[in-house]
Scaffold this active site. Structure first.
Site, PDB file in Angstrom:
ATOM      1  N   HIS A  41      -7.627   9.997  16.298  1.00 36.16           N
ATOM      2  CA  HIS A  41      -8.118  10.977  14.504  1.00 36.16           C
ATOM      3  C   HIS A  41      -9.989  10.147  15.426  1.00 36.16           C
ATOM      4  O   HIS A  41      -9.246   9.218  15.266  1.00 36.16           O
ATOM      5  CB  HIS A  41      -7.581  11.042  13.664  1.00 36.16           C
ATOM      6  CG  HIS A  41      -6.954  12.128  13.530  1.00 36.16           C
ATOM      7  ND1 HIS A  41      -6.375  12.360  12.377  1.00 36.16           N
ATOM      8  CD2 HIS A  41      -5.775  12.660  14.014  1.00 36.16           C
ATOM      9  CE1 HIS A  41      -5.522  13.339  12.048  1.00 36.16           C
ATOM     10  NE2 HIS A  41      -5.108  13.227  13.489  1.00 36.16           N
ATOM     11  N   TYR A  48      -8.676  12.520   2.341  1.00 39.42           N
ATOM     12  CA  TYR A  48      -8.478  11.844   0.877  1.00 39.42           C
ATOM     13  C   TYR A  48      -9.649  12.280   0.004  1.00 39.42           C
ATOM     14  O   TYR A  48     -10.388  12.285  -0.067  1.00 39.42           O
ATOM     15  CB  TYR A  48      -9.191  10.169   0.770  1.00 39.42           C
ATOM     16  CG  TYR A  48      -8.754   9.508   2.282  1.00 39.42           C
ATOM     17  CD1 TYR A  48      -8.911   9.903   3.444  1.00 39.42           C
ATOM     18  CD2 TYR A  48      -8.073   8.749   1.792  1.00 39.42           C
ATOM     19  CE1 TYR A  48      -8.019   8.772   4.361  1.00 39.42           C
ATOM     20  CE2 TYR A  48      -7.300   7.968   2.594  1.00 39.42           C
ATOM     21  CZ  TYR A  48      -7.568   7.468   3.725  1.00 39.42           C
ATOM     22  OH  TYR A  48      -6.823   6.741   5.016  1.00 39.42           O
ATOM     23  N   PRO A  50      -2.520   1.622  -1.086  1.00 39.17           N
ATOM     24  CA  PRO A  50      -2.296   2.206   0.970  1.00 39.17           C
ATOM     25  C   PRO A  50      -3.299   3.041   1.197  1.00 39.17           C
ATOM     26  O   PRO A  50      -3.995   3.520   2.615  1.00 39.17           O
ATOM     27  CB  PRO A  50      -1.128   2.694   0.860  1.00 39.17           C
ATOM     28  CG  PRO A  50      -0.513   3.044  -0.409  1.00 39.17           C
ATOM     29  CD  PRO A  50      -0.997   1.783  -1.138  1.00 39.17           C
ATOM     30  N   LYS A 109      -4.329   0.272   5.979  1.00 39.25           N
ATOM     31  CA  LYS A 109      -4.398  -1.341   6.265  1.00 39.25           C
ATOM     32  C   LYS A 109      -3.260  -2.447   6.601  1.00 39.25           C
ATOM     33  O   LYS A 109      -3.349  -3.300   7.537  1.00 39.25           O
ATOM     34  CB  LYS A 109      -5.546  -1.964   5.462  1.00 39.25           C
ATOM     35  CG  LYS A 109      -7.044  -1.721   5.886  1.00 39.25           C
ATOM     36  CD  LYS A 109      -7.137  -2.092   7.731  1.00 39.25           C
ATOM     37  CE  LYS A 109      -8.952  -0.699   7.740  1.00 39.25           C
ATOM     38  NZ  LYS A 109      -8.052  -0.338   8.900  1.00 39.25           N
ATOM     39  N   TYR A 120     -12.615   1.376   8.024  1.00 41.18           N
ATOM     40  CA  TYR A 120     -11.295   1.965   8.856  1.00 41.18           C
ATOM     41  C   TYR A 120     -10.836   1.924   9.715  1.00 41.18           C
ATOM     42  O   TYR A 120      -9.396   2.096   9.929  1.00 41.18           O
ATOM     43  CB  TYR A 120     -11.639   4.075   8.745  1.00 41.18           C
ATOM     44  CG  TYR A 120     -10.050   4.527   7.763  1.00 41.18           C
ATOM     45  CD1 TYR A 120     -10.410   4.341   6.641  1.00 41.18           C
ATOM     46  CD2 TYR A 120     -10.425   5.620   8.697  1.00 41.18           C
ATOM     47  CE1 TYR A 120      -9.042   5.511   6.544  1.00 41.18           C
ATOM     48  CE2 TYR A 120      -8.821   5.997   9.350  1.00 41.18           C
ATOM     49  CZ  TYR A 120      -8.716   5.845   7.455  1.00 41.18           C
ATOM     50  OH  TYR A 120      -7.262   6.840   7.474  1.00 41.18           O
TER      51      TYR A 120
HETATM   52  P1  RFL Z   1       8.057  -4.896   6.023  1.00 42.88           P
HETATM   53  O1  RFL Z   1       7.984  -3.405   7.101  1.00 42.88           O
HETATM   54  O2  RFL Z   1       8.085  -4.586   4.965  1.00 42.88           O
HETATM   55  O3  RFL Z   1       9.157  -5.352   7.066  1.00 42.88           O
HETATM   56  C1  RFL Z   1       9.942  -6.897   6.570  1.00 42.88           C
HETATM   57  C2  RFL Z   1      11.507  -6.339   7.119  1.00 42.88           C
HETATM   58  O4  RFL Z   1      11.783  -7.980   6.259  1.00 42.88           O
HETATM   59  C3  RFL Z   1      12.935  -7.095   6.339  1.00 42.88           C
HETATM   60  N1  RFL Z   1      14.066  -8.499   5.371  1.00 42.88           N
HETATM   61  C4  RFL Z   1      14.116  -9.194   5.101  1.00 42.88           C
HETATM   62  N2  RFL Z   1      15.508  -9.643   6.218  1.00 42.88           N
HETATM   63  C5  RFL Z   1      16.083 -11.001   6.203  1.00 42.88           C
HETATM   64  N3  RFL Z   1      16.053 -11.335   5.197  1.00 42.88           N
HETATM   65  C6  RFL Z   1      15.960 -11.396   4.003  1.00 42.88           C
HETATM   66  N4  RFL Z   1      16.193 -11.718   3.285  1.00 42.88           N
HETATM   67  C7  RFL Z   1      14.446 -10.614   4.238  1.00 42.88           C
HETATM   68  N5  RFL Z   1      13.682  -9.750   3.378  1.00 42.88           N
HETATM   69  C8  RFL Z   1      13.293  -8.313   4.024  1.00 42.88           C
HETATM   70  C9  RFL Z   1      13.059  -6.089   5.522  1.00 42.88           C
HETATM   71  O5  RFL Z   1      14.377  -5.339   5.061  1.00 42.88           O
HETATM   72  C10 RFL Z   1      12.364  -5.582   6.940  1.00 42.88           C
HETATM   73  O6  RFL Z   1      12.994  -4.579   7.734  1.00 42.88           O
HETATM   74  O7  RFL Z   1       6.849  -5.584   6.370  1.00 42.88           O
HETATM   75  P2  RFL Z   1       5.729  -5.387   7.864  1.00 42.88           P
HETATM   76  O8  RFL Z   1       6.535  -6.124   9.275  1.00 42.88           O
HETATM   77  O9  RFL Z   1       4.841  -7.362   7.617  1.00 42.88           O
HETATM   78  O10 RFL Z   1       4.821  -4.893   8.123  1.00 42.88           O
HETATM   79  C11 RFL Z   1       3.814  -4.662   6.949  1.00 42.88           C
HETATM   80  C12 RFL Z   1       4.621  -3.150   6.633  1.00 42.88           C
HETATM   81  O11 RFL Z   1       5.640  -2.478   6.912  1.00 42.88           O
HETATM   82  C13 RFL Z   1       3.104  -2.191   5.440  1.00 42.88           C
HETATM   83  O12 RFL Z   1       2.068  -3.538   5.474  1.00 42.88           O
HETATM   84  C14 RFL Z   1       3.299  -1.161   5.594  1.00 42.88           C
HETATM   85  O13 RFL Z   1       3.263  -0.045   5.569  1.00 42.88           O
HETATM   86  C15 RFL Z   1       2.174  -0.484   4.387  1.00 42.88           C
HETATM   87  N6  RFL Z   1       1.549   0.925   4.415  1.00 42.88           N
HETATM   88  C16 RFL Z   1       0.591   1.066   5.426  1.00 42.88           C
HETATM   89  N7  RFL Z   1       0.177   0.362   6.389  1.00 42.88           N
HETATM   90  C17 RFL Z   1      -0.742   0.936   7.460  1.00 42.88           C
HETATM   91  O14 RFL Z   1      -1.492   0.312   8.003  1.00 42.88           O
HETATM   92  N8  RFL Z   1      -1.618   1.615   7.250  1.00 42.88           N
HETATM   93  C18 RFL Z   1      -0.909   3.248   6.741  1.00 42.88           C
HETATM   94  O15 RFL Z   1      -1.187   4.700   6.742  1.00 42.88           O
HETATM   95  C19 RFL Z   1       0.598   2.408   6.375  1.00 42.88           C
HETATM   96  N9  RFL Z   1       0.699   3.413   4.781  1.00 42.88           N
HETATM   97  C20 RFL Z   1       2.614   2.018   3.417  1.00 42.88           C
HETATM   98  C21 RFL Z   1       1.169   2.768   4.247  1.00 42.88           C
HETATM   99  C22 RFL Z   1       3.114   1.820   2.497  1.00 42.88           C
HETATM  100  C23 RFL Z   1       3.666   2.295   1.719  1.00 42.88           C
HETATM  101  N10 RFL Z   1       4.104   2.083   1.017  1.00 42.88           N
HETATM  102  C24 RFL Z   1       5.971   2.265   0.978  1.00 42.88           C
HETATM  103  C25 RFL Z   1       4.369   0.969   0.708  1.00 42.88           C
HETATM  104  C26 RFL Z   1       2.127   4.084   3.015  1.00 42.88           C
HETATM  105  C27 RFL Z   1       3.146   3.537   2.169  1.00 42.88           C
HETATM  106  C28 RFL Z   1       3.665   4.748   1.698  1.00 42.88           C
HETATM  107  C1  PHB Z   2       0.113   8.214   6.541  1.00 43.11           C
HETATM  108  O1  PHB Z   2      -0.007   9.394   6.757  1.00 43.11           O
HETATM  109  O2  PHB Z   2       1.018   7.983   5.614  1.00 43.11           O
HETATM  110  C2  PHB Z   2      -0.317   7.831   5.266  1.00 43.11           C
HETATM  111  C3  PHB Z   2      -2.123   7.812   5.594  1.00 43.11           C
HETATM  112  C4  PHB Z   2      -3.473   7.289   4.885  1.00 43.11           C
HETATM  113  C5  PHB Z   2      -3.153   5.847   4.375  1.00 43.11           C
HETATM  114  C6  PHB Z   2      -1.834   5.642   4.076  1.00 43.11           C
HETATM  115  C7  PHB Z   2      -0.734   6.183   4.485  1.00 43.11           C
HETATM  116  O3  PHB Z   2      -4.686   5.454   3.495  1.00 43.11           O
END
Ligand code: RFL
Ligand code: PHB
Length: 390
Positions: free
Chosen positions: A72, A201, A293, A297, A385
């Site tokens: 993108h 957005y 989110p 990042k 971004y």
């Molecule tokens: P994770 O993915 O939470 O993985 C952690 C893992 O550790 C396990 N765990 C354990 N294992 C053993 N013993 C324990 N006591 C444990 N406790 C936990 C968990 O089961 C899990 O498998 O962390 P990690 O690897 O640091 O990754 C971070 C990302 O997952 C997170 O920052 C992103 O998903 C945030 N996020 C976004 N990030 C982006 O860069 N671009 C995006 O577009 C974006 N969109 C989002 C998002 C997060 C969202 N939510 C649901 C919070 C959109 C949403 C809606």
């Molecule tokens: C997503 O596609 O899940 C998404 C994209 C952009 C954002 C957050 C989440 O800023």
């Protein structure tokens, strides 16, 4: 059992670190609380910075990403019923982001790890790090009801915000910085074509909305909702109706709706724990920090932490130098805070805040008007971004 690096958590941070270390011959074991299927069912991020893609290239886990991911070159800001394109490529000297789901990144890394025969223990219960203030740390856990011990040189806490790693650090050794926003995001995933080729957005009087996607046939939409809202109160019809009302008439008319594959509510929070190292325990990703989110990042910060941690551990194990691990926390936090600032700023700019005064409303409006009228301001948005350099 013994390994060089015990990694807690098989999210993107833990898996990517495991693959980087494996490539240079450093042995790892990953302990994950949930099952493989559970981890792969979580719908999360969708936007990858070029640095994140570069790390996946480095470990050779990016073939599917390059085949199926969508580059993108711009994103849209929608306010006052007008869409304004942020030309990411032109404003950043040719950079772009890639749309590829976190679920797919996780799957690719898990498959690669399994093919290489590196150990991942799923459904590890009661994982607990010990002795990390000394030279012989170890991790205890239960597997199928049996107590086990994993001895190691280093523990990588990649277990997310609710994990055990940060919780194992004495509270007086931690400094916490936090902001909880007075709203959440309700997300919906559906097999319908995206309403636009690029992400939108949207700021509206009714609250923020985001039009995102996973592919040309799968869309991901979010709407700002109250913190105490229940997902069961949101039928698909109610969601689509509310989303339409937050878009301009032309975009709303172009929206294709369909049954949801997944719907969930995420709270919004900014959070940083300092430092990111405690003796032989290193935190990376959501275990150390959370961003709302809005800036996309979270996953990308997990990747940049892992890059710094990998370089530090490579120096420790292969060059027998502690300089890298001594610098890790400082280096990682410098980038973390810049992404925290960007995510906080974009969140503040685009959402409706319950207590917002008419003055603050006008300030938000004026900042948006300024943003789209100034190449410099748009370039600053674009630069953040697409991702700041490592
Ligand atoms: P994770 O993915 O939470 O993985 C952690 C893992 O550790 C396990 N765990 C354990 N294992 C053993 N013993 C324990 N006591 C444990 N406790 C936990 C968990 O089961 C899990 O498998 O962390 P990690 O690897 O640091 O990754 C971070 C990302 O997952 C997170 O920052 C992103 O998903 C945030 N996020 C976004 N990030 C982006 O860069 N671009 C995006 O577009 C974006 N969109 C989002 C998002 C997060 C969202 N939510 C649901 C919070 C959109 C949403 C809606
Ligand atoms: C997503 O596609 O899940 C998404 C994209 C952009 C954002 C957050 C989440 O800023």
């Amino acid at each position: 059992m013994r390994t060089q690096v015990a990694i807690i958590g098989a999210g993107p941070a833990g898996l990517l670190l495991g693959q980087l270390l494996h490539q240079v011959g450093i042995d790892t074991v990953i302990l994950e609380r949930k099952s493989r299927d559970y981890v792969l069912a979580r719908i999360r991020a969708g936007v990858l910075e070029q640095g994140t893609v570069g790390l996946l290239d480095q470990v050779g886990a990016s073939a599917r990403l390059h085949a199926e991911g969508l580059p993108h070159h711009g994103v849209d800001l929608l306010f006052g019923e007008q869409r304004h394109r942020v030309a990411l490529d032109r404003l950043t000297g040719g950079k772009h982001v890639t749309i590829y789901g976190q679920t797919e990144v996780t799957r690719d890394l898990m498959d690669q790890r399994a093919a290489q025969g590196a150990a991942t223990i799923f459904e590890a219960e009661d994982v607990e790090p010990h002795g990390f203030d000394g030279a012989q740390p170890f991790v205890t856990y239960r597997e199928g009801g049996t107590s086990k011990r994993l001895d190691c040189y280093v523990i990588a806490g990649c277990d997310g915000y609710h994990g055990i790693s940060r919780a194992s650090v004495p509270s007086e050794a931690l400094r916490i910085f936090e902001r909880v926003y007075p709203f959440g995001w309700l997300g919906l995933l559906a097999d319908v074509p995206p309403v636009s080729d690029e992400l939108i957005y949207a700021r509206s009087e009714r609250g923020f909305a985001l039009c995102s996607m996973r592919s040309h046939t799968r869309s991901r939409y979010y709407i700002q909702c109250r913190q105490d809202e229940h997902v069961d109160d949101w039928s698909d019809t109610r969601f689509w109706d509310e989303l339409r009302r937050r878009l301009d008439p032309a975009t709303a008319a172009a929206l294709t709706t369909g049954p949801s594959l997944e719907k969930s509510i995420a709270p919004l929070r900014s959070f940083v724990a300092e430092p990111m190292r405690f003796g032989r325990l290193f935190l990376a990703g959501d275990a150390a920090h959370i961003v709302p989110p809005t800036g996309a990042k979270g996953l990308n910060l997990a990747a940049s932490d892992v890059h710094y941690l990998f370089e530090a551990l490579r120096e420790l194990f292969l060059d027998k130098s502690e300089a890298g691990i001594d610098a890790y926390s400082h280096k990682a936090l410098a980038r973390v805070w810049k992404a925290e600032r960007f995510s906080w700023w974009l969140t503040s700019l685009m959402h409706q805040f319950p207590e917002q005064s008419p003055f603050e409303q006008r300030m938000q409006q004026a900042e948006l008007d300024y943003l789209v009228s100034s190449e410099h301001a748009m370039a600053a948005l674009a630069e953040n971004y697409v991702g700041l350099p490592y």
